[in-house]
Design an enzyme around this catalytic site. Structure first.
Site, short mmCIF file in Angstrom:
data_model
loop_
_atom_site.label_atom_id
_atom_site.label_comp_id
_atom_site.label_asym_id
_atom_site.label_seq_id
_atom_site.Cartn_x
_atom_site.Cartn_y
_atom_site.Cartn_z
N LYS A 120 0.87 -1.18 0.00
CA LYS A 120 0.00 0.00 0.00
C LYS A 120 0.90 1.22 0.00
O LYS A 120 2.05 1.15 0.44
CB LYS A 120 -0.85 -0.01 1.28
CG LYS A 120 -2.11 0.81 1.19
CD LYS A 120 -3.28 0.01 0.67
CE LYS A 120 -4.52 0.88 0.55
NZ LYS A 120 -5.69 0.12 0.11
N GLY B 148 -22.79 4.30 -1.45
CA GLY B 148 -21.85 4.92 -2.38
C GLY B 148 -21.57 4.02 -3.57
O GLY B 148 -22.46 3.33 -4.08
P1 NAD Z 1 -18.04 5.54 -1.07
O1 NAD Z 1 -17.28 6.65 -0.42
O2 NAD Z 1 -18.41 5.67 -2.52
O3 NAD Z 1 -19.40 5.28 -0.26
C1 NAD Z 1 -19.47 5.25 1.12
C2 NAD Z 1 -20.84 5.79 1.51
O4 NAD Z 1 -21.02 5.60 2.92
C3 NAD Z 1 -21.03 7.27 1.24
O5 NAD Z 1 -22.22 7.46 0.48
C4 NAD Z 1 -21.14 7.90 2.64
O6 NAD Z 1 -22.00 9.01 2.66
C5 NAD Z 1 -21.69 6.73 3.43
N1 NAD Z 1 -21.45 6.78 4.87
C6 NAD Z 1 -20.31 7.11 5.53
N2 NAD Z 1 -20.48 6.99 6.85
C7 NAD Z 1 -21.75 6.58 7.04
C8 NAD Z 1 -22.53 6.26 8.19
N3 NAD Z 1 -22.03 6.35 9.43
N4 NAD Z 1 -23.81 5.84 8.00
C9 NAD Z 1 -24.31 5.74 6.77
N5 NAD Z 1 -23.64 6.03 5.65
C10 NAD Z 1 -22.37 6.45 5.79
O7 NAD Z 1 -17.18 4.23 -0.81
P2 NAD Z 1 -17.26 2.84 -1.61
O8 NAD Z 1 -16.24 2.85 -2.68
O9 NAD Z 1 -18.66 2.52 -1.93
O10 NAD Z 1 -16.73 1.83 -0.49
C11 NAD Z 1 -17.55 1.47 0.61
C12 NAD Z 1 -16.75 0.61 1.59
O11 NAD Z 1 -16.27 -0.56 0.92
C13 NAD Z 1 -15.49 1.29 2.15
O12 NAD Z 1 -15.28 0.83 3.46
C14 NAD Z 1 -14.38 0.78 1.25
O13 NAD Z 1 -13.13 0.80 1.91
C15 NAD Z 1 -14.86 -0.64 1.00
N6 NAD Z 1 -14.34 -1.22 -0.24
C16 NAD Z 1 -14.61 -0.62 -1.43
C17 NAD Z 1 -14.14 -1.21 -2.61
C18 NAD Z 1 -14.44 -0.59 -3.95
O14 NAD Z 1 -14.27 -1.28 -4.98
N7 NAD Z 1 -14.90 0.65 -4.01
C19 NAD Z 1 -13.39 -2.39 -2.56
C20 NAD Z 1 -13.15 -2.99 -1.32
C21 NAD Z 1 -13.63 -2.39 -0.16
#
Ligand code: NAD
Length: 367
Positions: A80, A181
Site C-alpha cells: 500500500k 456509495g
Molecule cells: P463511497 O465513499 O463511494 O461510499 C461510502 C458511503 O457511505 C457514502 O455514500 C457515505 O455518505 C456513506 N457513509 C459514511 N459513513 C456513514 C454512516 N455512518 N452511516 C451511513 N452512511 C455512511 O465508498 P465505496 O467505494 O462505496 O466503499 C464502501 C466501503 O467498501 C469502504 O469501506 C471501502 O473501503 C470498501 N471497499 C470498497 C471497494 C471498492 O471497490 N470501491 C473495494 C473494497 C472495499
C-alpha cells in the site's frame, strides 16, 4: 515508533519513504509480503496529522492486502502507499514524481487508486511507470472496480444464505445496507432486482433517494443497526460492528463491502458466540482487487466475472475451515491466508540445482 521493532511484529519486508521537494510529494510505500507475487495495493492521499499517523496507516493497510490477495487465491503480495497531504493540493507533477519512485522499486510494488486518488492520477503515474493498475480502459485498464466489489458481495451473501438457510435465493431474504456509495448502490440494485426487502441508510440524502427509487426503504442512520432484517450489509466505513451496535442486532448474518468491519477481534468472537454468521470483510470485498489483478495479464471481462463469482466458494471454504477447527470465521480467514502463503513459499524455495543455475546464468551475462 521503534520502526524495526514494528516491522518485526507486523512482518513487513520493506518500507520506503519518498520525498520530492519541488512538487511537495511526501509518500510512504509499505511492502508487507511478496511470497505470492508483487505487492499490489492502492495509493491513498490523506492530510495525516503527522508522519507517525501516516506510517501506522500504511503498515496496517499493506498487511491487510497480503491477507486479501492470499485468501482470494491471487498470485499477489500485499502493499500500500500513502501520500501525506491535502487532496486539494494534488498535481500532475506530484503523481509523476511518485510514478518514477514506484518505477525504482522494479515491480516489487504495483499501485492502484484508493481514497482521494482517481483514474486521472493513475494516468499521470502511468506516464512514468507500468507498475500501476486502474488506468483508463483505453490503456488496457479495468475502470471502476466498485461494480465488481458489489458483485463479489452478492456472491458472499449467497454463500452465507447457503450456510444458514440452505438456499441461495437472495430475493427470499431481508437486508439492511449501510452506505450507498460506489459499492452500496450496486449491492442494493442487485438485491432489488431479485425483489428482496431492503432497508437503507446514508449520510447523503441524494444517495438515499436513488435507492428509494429502486424500491428500498430508508431509515435514519442510527436506526439501521436495529431494523428487522436478516442480513446486515455494511458498505460505509469500518468498525460499524462494535460493542454498541452488536446488542441492537436482530441480524443473523453480517456480509458487506466495508473494510475493517469489526471494531476489535472481541467483536468477531461476540458475533460467533451469538450465532451471527460473519463473512470476513477482506474475503467478501475482494472483487475489486480481483478485477484489477487481471489487468496485469491483459484485461479480460469474462475472466474477471469468473474470478469474482469464485468468492462464493472462498467464503464457503472459510466457513468449512472455521467449523472444522472450531474457530470464529474471522480467524479462519486469517488462517487460510497464512497457510497459503506458507505452502506456496515452500514451493518457491529454490532447489540446489536452481540456485546454481541462476549463478551460472549471471556469470554468462557478465554480472
Ligand atoms: P463511497 O465513499 O463511494 O461510499 C461510502 C458511503 O457511505 C457514502 O455514500 C457515505 O455518505 C456513506 N457513509 C459514511 N459513513 C456513514 C454512516 N455512518 N452511516 C451511513 N452512511 C455512511 O465508498 P465505496 O467505494 O462505496 O466503499 C464502501 C466501503 O467498501 C469502504 O469501506 C471501502 O473501503 C470498501 N471497499 C470498497 C471497494 C471498492 O471497490 N470501491 C473495494 C473494497 C472495499
Amino acid at each position: 515508533m521503534d520502526l524495526f521493532a514494528t516491522l518485526d511484529t507486523m512482518g513487513h519486508e520493506e518500507v520506503v519513504f519518498f520525498h520530492h521537494q519541488e512538487s511537495g510529494l511526501k509518500a510512504i510505500v509499505a511492502i508487507h509480503n511478496t511470497v505470492l507475487g508483487p505487492a499490489l495495493g492502492g495509493l491513498r492521499m490523506w492530510p495525516y496529522k503527522n508522519e507517525q499517523e501516516a506510517l501506522t496507516d500504511v503498515l496496517r493497510l499493506s498487511r491487510g492486502m497480503t491477507y486479501k490477495a492470499s485468501v482470494s487465491g491471487l498470485n499477489l503480495g500485499g502493499g500500500k502507499s500513502v501520500i501525506i497531504g491535502d487532496p486539494s493540493q494534488k498535481s500532475e507533477e506530484m503523481f509523476r514524481a511518485l510514478g518514477r519512485f514506484v518505477q525504482s522499486l522494479g515491480g516489487r510494488y504495483i499501485t492502484a487508486e484508493d481514497v482521494n486518488t482517481n483514474v486521472q492520477d493513475m494516468e499521470y503515474i502511468f506516464q512514468e511507470t507500468g507498475y500501476v493498475t486502474g488506468v483508463h480502459p483505453v490503456h488496457g485498464g479495468s475502470g471502476d472496480p466498485s461494480p465488481y466489489t458489489a458483485m463479489g458481495v452478492i456472491q458472499g451473501i449467497k454463500a452465507c444464505l447457503n450456510k444458514k438457510y440452505r438456499h441461495t435465493d437472495i430475493g427470499k431474504c431481508s437486508y439492511a445496507v449501510q452506505g450507498l456509495g460506489h459499492v452500496g448502490y450496486h449491492v442494493v440494485k442487485h438485491l432489488r432486482d431479485a425483489d428482496a426487502k431492503v432497508f437503507v441508510t446514508d449520510m447523503q440524502q441524494q444517495r438515499i433517494d436513488q435507492c428509494v427509487e429502486l424500491g428500498a426503504e430508508a431509515v435514519k442512520m442510527d436506526d439501521i443497526y436495529g431494523v428487522n432484517a436478516k442480513v446486515y450489509v455494511p458498505c460505509a466505513l469500518g468498525a460499524s460492528v462494535n460493542e454498541k451496535t452488536i446488542p441492537q442486532f436482530k441480524f443473523e448474518i453480517v456480509a458487506g463491502a466495508a473494510n475493517n468491519q469489526l471494531a476489535t477481534d472481541a467483536c468477531g468472537d461476540e458475533l460467533h458466540q451469538r450465532g451471527i454468521l460473519y463473512a470476513p470483510d477482506y474475503a467478501i470485498n475482494a472483487g475489486g482487487l480481483m478485477n484489477v489483478s487481471i489487468e496485469l495479464q491483459g484485461y479480460d471481462r469474462e475472466r474477471a466475472n469468473r474470478m469474482v463469482t469464485g468468492i462464493y466458494d472462498i467464503i464457503g471454504n472459510i466457513f468449512a475451515l472455521a467449523e472444522r477447527e472450531k474457530i470464529p470465521n474471522y480467524r479462519a480467514a486469517d488462517r487460510m491466508a497464512e497457510q497459503r502463503i506458507a505452502a506456496i513459499g515452500r514451493v518457491k524455495l529454490p532447489t540446489v540445482n536452481q540456485s546454481y543455475e541462476r549463478f551460472f546464468v549471471g556469470r554468462k551475462n557478465g554480472h
